[in-house]
Design a protein around this motif. Structure first.
Motif, PDB file in Angstrom:
ATOM      1  N   ASP A 165      27.775  33.135  47.902  1.00 21.27           N
ATOM      2  CA  ASP A 165      26.708  33.470  46.958  1.00 21.27           C
ATOM      3  C   ASP A 165      27.069  34.687  46.126  1.00 21.27           C
ATOM      4  OD1 ASP A 165      24.829  31.433  47.687  1.00 21.27           O
ATOM      5  OD2 ASP A 165      24.442  32.551  49.530  1.00 21.27           O
ATOM      6  N   ALA A 166      27.807  35.613  46.721  1.00 22.91           N
ATOM      7  CA  ALA A 166      28.165  36.829  45.998  1.00 22.91           C
ATOM      8  C   ALA A 166      29.532  37.320  46.438  1.00 22.91           C
ATOM      9  CB  ALA A 166      27.123  37.924  46.231  1.00 22.91           C
ATOM     10  N   TYR A 167      30.309  37.750  45.448  1.00 25.58           N
ATOM     11  CA  TYR A 167      31.595  38.399  45.665  1.00 25.58           C
ATOM     12  C   TYR A 167      31.468  39.811  45.092  1.00 25.58           C
ATOM     13  CZ  TYR A 167      33.446  33.623  46.216  1.00 25.58           C
ATOM     14  OH  TYR A 167      33.674  32.329  46.613  1.00 25.58           O
ATOM     15  N   LEU A 256      42.255  35.052  42.951  1.00 27.48           N
ATOM     16  CA  LEU A 256      40.849  35.104  43.372  1.00 27.48           C
ATOM     17  C   LEU A 256      40.149  36.314  42.778  1.00 27.48           C
ATOM     18  CD1 LEU A 256      38.506  34.078  45.177  1.00 27.48           C
ATOM     19  CD2 LEU A 256      39.442  35.513  47.015  1.00 27.48           C
ATOM     20  N   TYR A 257      40.782  37.476  42.889  1.00 30.55           N
ATOM     21  CA  TYR A 257      40.178  38.701  42.364  1.00 30.55           C
ATOM     22  C   TYR A 257      39.912  38.570  40.873  1.00 30.55           C
ATOM     23  CZ  TYR A 257      39.343  43.716  41.784  1.00 30.55           C
ATOM     24  OH  TYR A 257      38.769  44.937  41.501  1.00 30.55           O
ATOM     25  N   ASP A 258      40.901  38.071  40.134  1.00 29.68           N
ATOM     26  CA  ASP A 258      40.753  37.968  38.686  1.00 29.68           C
ATOM     27  C   ASP A 258      39.705  36.934  38.298  1.00 29.68           C
ATOM     28  OD1 ASP A 258      42.701  39.862  38.548  1.00 29.68           O
ATOM     29  OD2 ASP A 258      44.192  38.621  37.543  1.00 29.68           O
ATOM     30  N   GLN A 259      39.603  35.856  39.076  1.00 29.78           N
ATOM     31  CA  GLN A 259      38.588  34.846  38.789  1.00 29.78           C
ATOM     32  C   GLN A 259      37.182  35.400  38.955  1.00 29.78           C
ATOM     33  OE1 GLN A 259      39.435  31.494  41.334  1.00 29.78           O
ATOM     34  NE2 GLN A 259      40.941  30.623  39.921  1.00 29.78           N
ATOM     35  N   LYS A 260      36.997  36.269  39.923  1.00 39.91           N
ATOM     36  CA  LYS A 260      35.653  36.783  40.225  1.00 39.91           C
ATOM     37  C   LYS A 260      35.297  38.033  39.426  1.00 39.91           C
ATOM     38  CE  LYS A 260      35.160  33.481  43.128  1.00 39.91           C
ATOM     39  NZ  LYS A 260      34.324  32.317  42.699  1.00 39.91           N
ATOM     40  N   PHE A 261      36.287  38.857  39.109  1.00 40.61           N
ATOM     41  CA  PHE A 261      35.978  40.161  38.494  1.00 40.61           C
ATOM     42  C   PHE A 261      36.766  40.458  37.215  1.00 40.61           C
ATOM     43  CE2 PHE A 261      36.177  40.727  43.225  1.00 40.61           C
ATOM     44  CZ  PHE A 261      34.823  40.590  43.468  1.00 40.61           C
ATOM     45  N   GLY A 262      37.723  39.614  36.875  1.00 37.83           N
ATOM     46  CA  GLY A 262      38.644  40.002  35.826  1.00 37.83           C
ATOM     47  C   GLY A 262      39.684  40.952  36.395  1.00 37.83           C
ATOM     48  N   ASN A 263      40.631  41.390  35.580  1.00 39.65           N
ATOM     49  CA  ASN A 263      41.709  42.225  36.117  1.00 39.65           C
ATOM     50  C   ASN A 263      41.572  43.705  35.772  1.00 39.65           C
ATOM     51  OD1 ASN A 263      42.301  42.275  33.405  1.00 39.65           O
ATOM     52  ND2 ASN A 263      44.392  41.481  33.596  1.00 39.65           N
ATOM     53  N   GLY A 264      40.468  44.082  35.149  1.00 44.87           N
ATOM     54  CA  GLY A 264      40.327  45.452  34.666  1.00 44.87           C
ATOM     55  C   GLY A 264      40.336  46.521  35.731  1.00 44.87           C
ATOM     56  N   ASP A 265      39.898  46.177  36.954  1.00 41.09           N
ATOM     57  CA  ASP A 265      39.846  47.177  38.018  1.00 41.09           C
ATOM     58  C   ASP A 265      41.027  47.079  38.977  1.00 41.09           C
ATOM     59  OD1 ASP A 265      37.547  48.528  37.247  1.00 41.09           O
ATOM     60  OD2 ASP A 265      36.233  47.071  38.214  1.00 41.09           O
ATOM     61  N   ARG A 266      41.944  46.176  38.707  1.00 39.88           N
ATOM     62  CA  ARG A 266      43.146  46.132  39.537  1.00 39.88           C
ATOM     63  C   ARG A 266      44.061  47.300  39.211  1.00 39.88           C
ATOM     64  NH1 ARG A 266      46.708  42.582  38.968  1.00 39.88           N
ATOM     65  NH2 ARG A 266      45.932  41.017  37.492  1.00 39.88           N
TER      66      ARG A 266
END
Length: 278
Positions: A165-167, A256-266
């Motif tokens: 439900d939430a990431y 997975l990270y980029d799909q859920k949040f984009g890559n701006g905080d990587r």
């Protein structure tokens, strides 16, 4: 409608013999008041969340009992029914480069049991004084070694559901807390001051210092820095070779990270995995 489990349909064997499901299910914990399920991933704020669950589920009463969580990682493990009927499910992800750096600066630099387990798995080939971050990365690069310990095991392995439900990203965890508390019906209590696991300190260096200055720094030198109250930033552990190597080791985690949040905080947003999907 019940939730779709990620691994259950991949095998015709009994679910109890499905090792991928069993591993992920063992890390899916229940908040009893709400029935919410949280999948915990080591180095992703899991001490804070496990401490908060222990308080919410009535097993401890305060910070003087916080260490209870270390012997009870799986005490709140969800049953199959709880997994399928959970009214809310969530997971906290982290930039893979940051997570691995945190693992090294916490578990390996401190020579905890995780370090000595790795030492044994490499047939005692790791020099406890000379080991560097690069050496550590190379040591865990073998497929079996990559999954030998939960603190550096890929995050994707901990997911028990096809979709949550939430990431939430650990990089934005402070902003996520109100929603977690509202939807999971628990109070989130910051455990970093109790565990001393945080690696948020940085060491002072000139702006033009090379970013990879610590990639090959041996443990004994890093330990000396820490005794002075200084530890490297995550970015200081990587050179260009290590950035790409770790990105390939944890390619699915990056997707997975980029799909859920984009890559701006990587940590290294310029490095992507083009064409890869989960």
């Amino acid at each position: 409608m019940g939730r779709q489990l990620r691994h259950s349909g991949a095998s015709v064997m009994p679910l109890t013999a499905n090792s991928a499901h069993g591993f992920a299910a063992a890390h899916a914990l229940v908040a009893y008041d709400s029935g919410s399920v949280y999948s915990f991933i080591p180095k992703n704020g899991c001490s804070t969340m496990r401490y908060s669950l222990a308080l919410a589920n009535g097993c401890i009463s305060g910070p003087e009992q916080w260490s209870w969580i270390h012997a009870n990682n799986h005490t709140f493990q969800a049953s199959l029914r709880e997994l399928v009927t959970a009214p809310f499910s969530f997971v906290i992800l982290r930039c893979p480069h940051r997570r691995l750096a945190s693992c090294f600066l916490d578990k390996i630099l401190s020579r905890t049991q995780e370090f000595w387990a790795l030492h044994r798995l490499t047939r005692d080939k790791l020099d406890p004084d000379k080991l560097s971050f690069r050496d550590f990365v190379m040591a865990i690069s073998d497929t079996s070694m990559l999954r030998a310990n939960i603190h550096w095991r890929p995050q994707i392995d901990f997911l028990v559901y096809e979709e949550y439900d939430a990431y939430y990203a650990l990089e934005g965890f402070a902003q996520a807390i109100p929603e977690i508390e509202n939807r999971a019906k628990i109070s989130v209590h910051d455990a970093r001051g109790l565990t001393n696991h945080a690696t948020s300190q940085t060491w002072k260096q000139s702006p033009d210092a090379p970013r990879d200055i610590c990639a090959d720094m041996p443990l004994h030198e890093l330990a000396a820095l820490r005794r002075e109250g200084r530890i490297p930033r995550s970015t200081d552990l990587y050179d260009a070779v290590l950035i790409e190597h770790v990105a390939r080791l944890y390619a699915e985690d990056i997707v997975l990270y980029d799909q859920k949040f984009g890559n701006g905080d990587r940590l290294f947003p310029a490095f992507t995995q083009p064409g890869r999907t989960l």
